[in-house]
Motif scaffolding. Structure first.
Motif, PDB file in Angstrom:
ATOM      1  N   ILE A 132       0.846  -1.206   0.000  1.00  0.00           N
ATOM      2  CA  ILE A 132       0.000   0.000   0.000  1.00  0.00           C
ATOM      3  C   ILE A 132       0.880   1.255   0.000  1.00  0.00           C
ATOM      4  O   ILE A 132       0.616   2.224  -0.724  1.00  0.00           O
ATOM      5  CB  ILE A 132      -0.957  -0.019   1.215  1.00  0.00           C
ATOM      6  N   GLU A 133       1.941   1.208   0.816  1.00  0.00           N
ATOM      7  CA  GLU A 133       2.861   2.350   0.904  1.00  0.00           C
ATOM      8  C   GLU A 133       3.508   2.626  -0.457  1.00  0.00           C
ATOM      9  O   GLU A 133       3.620   3.780  -0.886  1.00  0.00           O
ATOM     10  CB  GLU A 133       3.917   2.059   1.973  1.00  0.00           C
ATOM     11  N   ARG A 173       0.880   4.131  -2.792  1.00  0.00           N
ATOM     12  CA  ARG A 173       0.671   5.545  -2.438  1.00  0.00           C
ATOM     13  C   ARG A 173       1.798   6.414  -3.002  1.00  0.00           C
ATOM     14  O   ARG A 173       1.582   7.529  -3.477  1.00  0.00           O
ATOM     15  CB  ARG A 173       0.600   5.691  -0.912  1.00  0.00           C
ATOM     16  N   LEU A 217      -5.022   0.529  -5.367  1.00  0.00           N
ATOM     17  CA  LEU A 217      -4.772   0.943  -3.993  1.00  0.00           C
ATOM     18  C   LEU A 217      -5.989   0.669  -3.103  1.00  0.00           C
ATOM     19  O   LEU A 217      -5.872   0.136  -1.996  1.00  0.00           O
ATOM     20  CB  LEU A 217      -4.401   2.419  -3.938  1.00  0.00           C
ATOM     21  N   GLU A 244      -6.188  -1.787  -0.007  1.00  0.00           N
ATOM     22  CA  GLU A 244      -6.601  -1.300   1.320  1.00  0.00           C
ATOM     23  C   GLU A 244      -7.757  -2.131   1.878  1.00  0.00           C
ATOM     24  O   GLU A 244      -7.826  -2.399   3.081  1.00  0.00           O
ATOM     25  CB  GLU A 244      -6.987   0.185   1.240  1.00  0.00           C
TER      26      GLU A 244
END
Length: 201
Positions: free
Chosen positions: A42-43, A46, A69, A73
């Motif tokens: 996810i990081e 992002r 994403l 999530e």
């Protein structure tokens, strides 16, 4: 939320693996690793979105990344729920182990107390037996002394009997000798008397 998740993970990182607890701890660790992987993904996504926004890329690519994403999530949220459930199971298993450990400790104390009582009783019995053996040895020693005294007395009696027998024999001999002597004296007296009578005629 990452900080809370890390603290929660750290709290469970060193649990023992034994029986059912081992299986649950393994499932928990696998889910925890999955959460970490998802968080890292996810990081990265992002970061990619941030880069894409800066570079003004086409709308389709941007939307695709945003959807990806969102999906990640969502998956991450499901995994976290599963992780919480596994943590609860693990906590319950640990509680059961604690109860069993306490029960085992109580049983151990009862056993040790019973063993101590048995040892104490055995020691008392052993002391009692030793006293009885000592008393028996004392009585045996006394009996042996008495037997020795009796033997000495018997020997004394035998010696006395022998002495009396010898004395009787000596006395018998003396009486016999005395009789012979009297007979001789009587004979001599008769002979002398006859001689005297002849002399008077």
């Amino acid at each position: 939320s990452n900080g809370g998740g890390s603290a929660e993970m750290a709290a469970w990182s060193e649990e023992p693996e034994c029986g059912r607890l081992g299986t649950e701890a393994l499932a928990f660790r696998q889910l925890r690793d999955l959460v970490t992987t998802q968080e890292a993904l996810i990081e990265r996504l992002r970061l990619r979105i941030a880069i894409q926004e800066e570079n003004f890329i086409c709308k389709e690519d941007y939307e695709a990344i945003v959807k990806k994403l969102e999906k990640e999530e969502e998956e991450h949220s499901k995994t976290k729920i599963l992780l919480a459930k596994e943590a609860e199971k693990l906590q319950f298993a640990l509680g059961e182990i604690e109860v069993l450990s306490k029960q085992l400790e109580r049983e151990k104390q009862i056993f040790e107390k019973a063993l101590s009582n048995v040892k104490s009783k055995a020691l008392k019995e052993s002391t009692k037996k030793d006293k009885l053996i000592s008393k028996c040895n004392e009585i045996e020693s006394h009996i042996m002394k008495q037997e020795d005294l009796l033997n000495d007395k018997e020997n004394e009696i035998k010696e006395l009997q022998q002495f009396i027998t010898k004395q009787k024999q000596t006395l018998k001999t003396q009486v016999s000798d005395l009789k012979i002597q009297k007979q001789q004296e009587s004979y001599i007296a008769q002979v002398l008397e006859k001689k005297q009578k002849k002399g008077l005629k």
